[in-house]
Design a protein around this motif. Structure first.
Motif, PDB file in Angstrom:
ATOM      1  N   ILE A 115      -4.996 -11.627  12.232  1.00  0.00           N
ATOM      2  CA  ILE A 115      -3.214 -11.072  12.250  1.00  0.00           C
ATOM      3  C   ILE A 115      -3.484  -9.439  11.815  1.00  0.00           C
ATOM      4  O   ILE A 115      -4.579  -9.203  11.279  1.00  0.00           O
ATOM      5  CB  ILE A 115      -2.544 -11.623  11.005  1.00  0.00           C
ATOM      6  N   SER A 116      -2.463  -8.739  12.306  1.00  0.00           N
ATOM      7  CA  SER A 116      -2.699  -7.305  12.182  1.00  0.00           C
ATOM      8  C   SER A 116      -2.160  -6.766  10.943  1.00  0.00           C
ATOM      9  O   SER A 116      -1.199  -7.694  10.360  1.00  0.00           O
ATOM     10  CB  SER A 116      -1.888  -6.574  13.413  1.00  0.00           C
ATOM     11  N   VAL A 117      -2.668  -5.661  10.415  1.00  0.00           N
ATOM     12  CA  VAL A 117      -2.172  -5.303   8.930  1.00  0.00           C
ATOM     13  C   VAL A 117      -1.822  -3.624   9.398  1.00  0.00           C
ATOM     14  O   VAL A 117      -2.258  -3.127  10.407  1.00  0.00           O
ATOM     15  CB  VAL A 117      -3.267  -5.345   7.840  1.00  0.00           C
ATOM     16  N   LEU A 118      -0.854  -3.078   8.598  1.00  0.00           N
ATOM     17  CA  LEU A 118      -0.538  -1.875   8.694  1.00  0.00           C
ATOM     18  C   LEU A 118      -0.390  -1.338   7.359  1.00  0.00           C
ATOM     19  O   LEU A 118       0.251  -2.053   6.530  1.00  0.00           O
ATOM     20  CB  LEU A 118       0.547  -1.384   9.788  1.00  0.00           C
ATOM     21  N   GLY A 119      -0.247  -0.043   7.355  1.00  0.00           N
ATOM     22  CA  GLY A 119       0.469   0.700   6.184  1.00  0.00           C
ATOM     23  C   GLY A 119      -0.650   1.145   5.149  1.00  0.00           C
ATOM     24  O   GLY A 119      -1.697   1.458   5.378  1.00  0.00           O
ATOM     25  N   ASN A 120      -0.380   1.040   3.839  1.00  0.00           N
ATOM     26  CA  ASN A 120      -0.922   1.336   2.533  1.00  0.00           C
ATOM     27  C   ASN A 120      -1.008   2.814   2.195  1.00  0.00           C
ATOM     28  O   ASN A 120      -1.876   3.216   1.300  1.00  0.00           O
ATOM     29  CB  ASN A 120      -2.114   0.355   2.279  1.00  0.00           C
ATOM     30  N   VAL A 121      -0.218   3.581   2.908  1.00  0.00           N
ATOM     31  CA  VAL A 121      -0.347   5.052   2.314  1.00  0.00           C
ATOM     32  C   VAL A 121       0.838   5.324   1.548  1.00  0.00           C
ATOM     33  O   VAL A 121       1.986   4.721   1.649  1.00  0.00           O
ATOM     34  CB  VAL A 121      -0.062   6.075   3.625  1.00  0.00           C
ATOM     35  N   ASP A 122       0.534   5.965   0.483  1.00  0.00           N
ATOM     36  CA  ASP A 122       1.331   6.394  -0.552  1.00  0.00           C
ATOM     37  C   ASP A 122       2.495   7.177   0.012  1.00  0.00           C
ATOM     38  O   ASP A 122       2.113   8.155   0.268  1.00  0.00           O
ATOM     39  CB  ASP A 122       0.671   6.903  -1.764  1.00  0.00           C
ATOM     40  N   PRO A 123       3.564   6.754  -0.423  1.00  0.00           N
ATOM     41  CA  PRO A 123       4.933   7.409   0.287  1.00  0.00           C
ATOM     42  C   PRO A 123       5.093   8.963  -0.513  1.00  0.00           C
ATOM     43  O   PRO A 123       5.633   9.715   0.080  1.00  0.00           O
ATOM     44  CB  PRO A 123       6.115   6.701   0.013  1.00  0.00           C
ATOM     45  N   ALA A 124       4.495   8.795  -1.703  1.00  0.00           N
ATOM     46  CA  ALA A 124       4.326  10.279  -2.173  1.00  0.00           C
ATOM     47  C   ALA A 124       3.706  11.221  -1.444  1.00  0.00           C
ATOM     48  O   ALA A 124       3.982  12.462  -1.646  1.00  0.00           O
ATOM     49  CB  ALA A 124       3.847  10.174  -3.805  1.00  0.00           C
ATOM     50  N   TYR A 125       2.930  10.912  -0.695  1.00  0.00           N
ATOM     51  CA  TYR A 125       2.210  12.088   0.202  1.00  0.00           C
ATOM     52  C   TYR A 125       3.109  12.722   1.013  1.00  0.00           C
ATOM     53  O   TYR A 125       2.862  13.852   1.610  1.00  0.00           O
ATOM     54  CB  TYR A 125       1.032  11.248   0.994  1.00  0.00           C
TER      55      TYR A 125
END
Length: 145
Positions: A115-125
């Motif tokens: 399965i593919s995964v995406l994301g995990n960048v802190d939105p505060a950046y």
């Protein structure tokens, strides 16, 4: 409501699932190439309650959309989802969105390579200077796409 009026809540969630499914199909028919389903509060539920009160309705949405738009990639994002990875995978989506509290390598290990995964960048950046944004973003080439 799940404790005080469970039948009413089931009816409401089922109604919402149908409406959301219809709207997703409309989006795809209007040109959307990928759909992300947000269960914004799902991470606030204990896993057993998520299994009962969220997963069945997400699966209902996935099944209806798949029947009409079988080639459209579906992403599932749950805020604070670290305790639900394996359960999220069972919904039938193509991609699991990780929030910023989850290490990408740990998420990949727990979910496997099917399965593919995406994301995990802190939105505060997003409020940071450009070098901080680009320095803290990585692209991983795992998964289907």
């Amino acid at each position: 409501m799940c404790h005080t009026a469970p039948n009413l809540l089931r009816a409401l969630l089922s109604h919402l699932s149908k409406a959301i499914s219809e709207y997703i199909i409309y989006q795809v028919e209007s040109g959307a190439h990928c759909i992300q389903i947000f269960d914004s509060w799902g991470g606030q539920l204990p896993p057993d309650m998520w299994e009962q009160w969220s997963k069945p309705y997400i699966m209902e949405i996935v099944n209806v959309v798949r029947s009409k738009c079988p080639k459209t990639p579906l992403v599932l994002y749950i805020n604070e989802n670290g305790g639900l990875f394996e359960r999220m995978k069972g919904t039938g989506v193509d991609v699991i969105g990780l929030d910023w509290t989850v290490d990408m390598a740990d998420g990949r290990k727990r979910l496997g390579n099917d399965i593919s995964v995406l994301g995990n960048v802190d939105p505060a950046y997003l409020f940071s200077p450009l070098p901080a944004v680009t320095g803290n973003s990585k692209v991983y080439g795992h998964g289907k796409w």
